[in-house]
Design an enzyme around this catalytic site. Structure first.
Site, PDB file in Angstrom:
ATOM      1  N   HIS A 214       0.751  -1.164  -0.010  1.00  0.00           N
ATOM      2  CA  HIS A 214       0.184  -0.226  -0.195  1.00  0.00           C
ATOM      3  C   HIS A 214       1.479   1.124   0.210  1.00  0.00           C
ATOM      4  CE1 HIS A 214      -3.040  -2.546   0.403  1.00  0.00           C
ATOM      5  NE2 HIS A 214      -3.971  -1.810   0.343  1.00  0.00           N
ATOM      6  N   ARG A 358     -15.591   1.661  -1.197  1.00  0.00           N
ATOM      7  CA  ARG A 358     -14.780   0.738  -0.592  1.00  0.00           C
ATOM      8  C   ARG A 358     -15.360   1.175   0.860  1.00  0.00           C
ATOM      9  NH1 ARG A 358      -9.827  -2.456  -1.769  1.00  0.00           N
ATOM     10  NH2 ARG A 358      -8.713  -1.006  -0.334  1.00  0.00           N
ATOM     11  N   GLU A 457     -11.133 -10.962  -5.054  1.00  0.00           N
ATOM     12  CA  GLU A 457      -9.791 -10.299  -4.527  1.00  0.00           C
ATOM     13  C   GLU A 457      -9.307 -11.711  -3.994  1.00  0.00           C
ATOM     14  OE1 GLU A 457      -8.596  -6.906  -2.690  1.00  0.00           O
ATOM     15  OE2 GLU A 457     -11.020  -7.472  -1.193  1.00  0.00           O
ATOM     16  N   ASP A 481      -5.122  -7.962  -4.686  1.00  0.00           N
ATOM     17  CA  ASP A 481      -4.886  -8.951  -3.915  1.00  0.00           C
ATOM     18  C   ASP A 481      -5.349 -10.638  -4.012  1.00  0.00           C
ATOM     19  OD1 ASP A 481      -4.468  -8.118  -0.732  1.00  0.00           O
ATOM     20  OD2 ASP A 481      -6.198  -7.004  -1.111  1.00  0.00           O
ATOM     21  N   ARG A 491       2.415  -9.919  -1.036  1.00  0.00           N
ATOM     22  CA  ARG A 491       1.847  -8.090  -1.715  1.00  0.00           C
ATOM     23  C   ARG A 491       3.565  -7.228  -1.487  1.00  0.00           C
ATOM     24  NH1 ARG A 491      -3.618  -5.468  -1.806  1.00  0.00           N
ATOM     25  NH2 ARG A 491      -2.826  -3.489  -1.883  1.00  0.00           N
ATOM     26  N   CYS A 528      -9.521  -3.224 -10.328  1.00  0.00           N
ATOM     27  CA  CYS A 528      -9.679  -1.831  -9.695  1.00  0.00           C
ATOM     28  C   CYS A 528      -8.050  -1.775  -8.693  1.00  0.00           C
ATOM     29  CB  CYS A 528     -10.428  -1.305  -8.742  1.00  0.00           C
ATOM     30  SG  CYS A 528     -10.592  -2.810  -7.208  1.00  0.00           S
TER      31      CYS A 528
HETATM   32  C1  PEP Z   1      -6.715  -5.274  -4.602  1.00  0.00           C
HETATM   33  O1  PEP Z   1      -6.569  -5.896  -3.597  1.00  0.00           O
HETATM   34  O2  PEP Z   1      -6.422  -5.549  -6.064  1.00  0.00           O
HETATM   35  C2  PEP Z   1      -7.261  -3.607  -4.616  1.00  0.00           C
HETATM   36  C3  PEP Z   1      -7.494  -2.998  -5.177  1.00  0.00           C
HETATM   37  O3  PEP Z   1      -7.500  -3.425  -3.506  1.00  0.00           O
HETATM   38  P1  PEP Z   1      -6.136  -2.563  -1.659  1.00  0.00           P
HETATM   39  O4  PEP Z   1      -5.078  -2.653  -2.815  1.00  0.00           O
HETATM   40  O5  PEP Z   1      -6.782  -2.245  -1.176  1.00  0.00           O
HETATM   41  O6  PEP Z   1      -5.776  -3.996  -1.054  1.00  0.00           O
HETATM   42 MG    MG Z   2      -7.226  -5.719  -1.955  1.00  0.00          MG
END
Ligand code: PEP
Ligand code: MG
Length: 591
Positions: A214, A358, A457, A481, A491, A528
């Protein structure tokens, strides 16, 4: 001497500037710039913090003198003397004041920066006794930081520049301009990154982190070059070193020679030109050569990002990561009214276009506070995260649902639920939503209709699409995810980053099936995750049938450029070949 550090390329572009090291501390430390007129107040805060600790130590010393000498270890008294001496050490105190006065760092940042410098000097000492005093220094700095927390000034990031003249050896650069600053840290939490979002940094480097951690995602959303997973960068780079970040290659060049500087200066200008060219596509409709209309949506972290999304040409928000409203608040979560106002600002900011909010996704590498980091837990990514966290705290979840429903009275709101896997979780989520509506009815508060979406995800979700499509209006594929959980790759862990592969046939199969099933049932589907904003994957996703992409606003025009050059009738059979290939990467490269 010039040297290079290799890491992961997470945010493109070139940044050239002076290193600002952010020391890691066991205490949660805010980093921000103060205004010149606040320097004295900041120094006073530091003095107060230090005096508190000095008083504590003196009190302890006094109590020791009244104790039976047999019960008091002699070393304790000597140690307290050392601590007092360190607290008054001119190098520490003077240095900290200089960081505040010259660089306008807030007191905590100045203190940890100076600690880092002195700690390195201790490390280099021959004498073992002296070397060990580093731990004492760290301890007293930590105590001062804690003491200052009581007298904490509000954390405000000032979007100001720190003007510093370049010296003659700074070659090739005009010595009248401000020097860009490059942030170097061992690790930065997503909340830290958010704090830096409106600040002055021209680039970021961290020792740890994966491509879709993140922290990397926020760096990309800021559209500034960044390299993560650069291992020892925070130890090898010194405060004020000149550094170049090559965000395309994932390389950090320290103390570059004039020739290297010139080369990267040229690259930087080329990129600016390229951006200028892309701007021409701003008002061009996003349609493929064969007439397929493609929806380009924005991912945002804060309501204030909505205007940026609009000006980048987004036709809506495909992912508002609401958890950023919850982070870095020392455990005090935002209430219904505060959340409602924030969601309403995002909705109004998008001027009638849809906003997909979300529900909160904390946990894993998104702790609420740095102090609550779940390092001790074995597998935080598999733990109490996202919807699991929400369902474990119904009062908090209901508060958020009510706030979102109320914001829906002001425009088009889609409500998106992260990390669902079980039918039971779906049922509980829907029951909470009903309950939130009833609570608002009972209070006579206005609210609006929402479209309901689920994130796909977790592989289990991608393999039970019928269940999801029975209950939801649309699905959004969180590839970040989905890849993590399909390939069992953390990740955020740079040591396994080479195995994090969006093109793995299993990942492509899950993405393709989700798109196909939604299309067959006439339900909306978008991606996304970071794949949506990766121009090297645009054609593949189009070929897999995707017609809605959600990404950082800064990536929208580059993806649109790819779309305008694409013919989906030709891409579909090719995408099938890529998916079935043993080496999809080569198939993609050969096309
Ligand atoms: C994802 O997991 O692809 C997503 C968009 O959510 P985040 O990156 O916030 O986990
Ligand atoms: Mg995610």
């Amino acid at each position: 001497m010039t040297f290079a550090i290799h890491g992961l390329n997470v945010s493109r572009g070139v940044a050239i500037g002076r290193a600002v090291l952010v020391a890691s501390s066991r205490v949660d430390v805010a980093h921000y710039f103060v205004q010149p007129h606040e320097v004295e107040t900041e120094i006073a805060r530091l003095r107060t913090g230090r005096n508190v600790v000095v008083d504590e130590i003196r009190r302890l010393q006094a109590s020791i003198t009244h104790m039976d000498p047999k019960e008091t270890p002699q070393e304790l008294s000597a140690l307290l003397d050392v601590h007092l001496m360190l607290l008054q050490d001119e190098e520490l105190v003077g240095g900290v004041k200089r960081w505040i006065a010259d660089r306008l760092y807030n007191a905590e940042w100045a203190l940890t920066t100076q600690l880092e410098i002195i700690a390195r000097q201790f490390d280099e000492m021959e004498d073992e006794y002296l070397r060990e005093r580093k731990a004492d220094l760290e301890q007293i700095v930590e105590r001062v930081l804690r003491a200052m927390k009581g007298a904490h000034s509000p954390v405000v990031v000032q979007p100001q520049r720190v003007a510093r003249k370049l010296s003659q050896q700074d070659l090739l650069l005009d010595d009248t301009v401000d020097v860009p600053l490059i942030l170097i840290a061992h690790d930065l939490s997503p909340a830290d990154m958010l704090q830096f979002k409106q600040s002055v940094f021209a680039g970021f480097v961290t020792d740890v982190g994966g491509k879709t951690s993140h922290t990397a995602i926020v760096a990309r959303s800021m559209d500034i070059p960044a390299v993560v997973g650069a291992r020892l960068a925070s130890q090898l780079v010194r405060q004020d070193d000149w550094v170049i970040i090559d965000g395309d290659a994932g390389v950090v060049i320290v103390d570059p020679s004039p020739i290297i500087l010139a080369e990267y200066g040229f690259k930087q200008r080329q990129r600016e030109l390229e951006r200028g060219r892309l701007q021409r596509l701003l008002h061009t409709p996003s349609v493929t050569m064969d007439g397929e209309k493609i929806e380009l949506l924005a991912n945002i972290e804060m309501p204030e990002d909505a205007p940026v999304a609009l000006s980048a040409g987004a036709v809506g928000v495909g992912l508002f990561r609401s958890e950023f409203l919850f982070m870095g608040r020392q455990g005090r979560l935002p209430g219904e009214e505060e959340q409602y106002q924030a969601y309403k600002r995002a909705v109004e900011g998008m001027k009638g276009l849809p906003v997909t909010i979300r529900t909160v996704d904390v946990g894993a590498d998104k702790p609420l506070d740095d102090s609550l980091r779940d390092d001790a837990h074995l597998n935080p990514a598999l733990g109490l995260r996202a919807i699991r966290w929400s369902l474990a705290d119904p009062a908090m979840f209901l508060t958020q649902l009510r706030a979102i429903l109320r914001a829906a009275a002001h425009g088009q709101v889609h409500l998106l639920v992260p990390m669902l896997a079980h039918a039971r979780e779906i049922r509980q989520t829907l029951a909470h939503l009903d309950q939130a509506r009833k609570q608002l009815d009972n209070r006579g508060v206005a609210y609006g209709a929402v479209k309901l979406g689920a994130m796909i995800e977790i592989p289990a979700a991608a393999l039970s699409l019928r269940l999801f499509l029975k209950h939801f209006d649309f699905l959004s594929i969180g590839t970040n995810d989905l890849i993590q959980y399909t390939l069992a790759i953390d990740r955020a862990d740079e040591s396994v980053a080479h195995l994090y592969d969006p093109l793995h046939p299993a990942v492509l199969r899950l993405v393709a099936d989700t798109i196909a099933e939604c299309r067959a049932q006439g339900k909306g589907v978008s991606v996304c995750g970071e794949m949506a904003g990766d121009v090297t994957l645009t054609r593949l996703l189009l070929g897999l049938g995707l017609r809605s992409f959600s990404m950082h606003p800064a990536q929208i025009l580059a993806v649109k450029q790819e779309i305008l050059r694409s013919d989906t009738t030709k891409l579909a059979p090719w995408a099938r070949r890529v998916m079935e290939a043993e080496d999809p990467e080569r198939e993609l490269a050969d096309s």
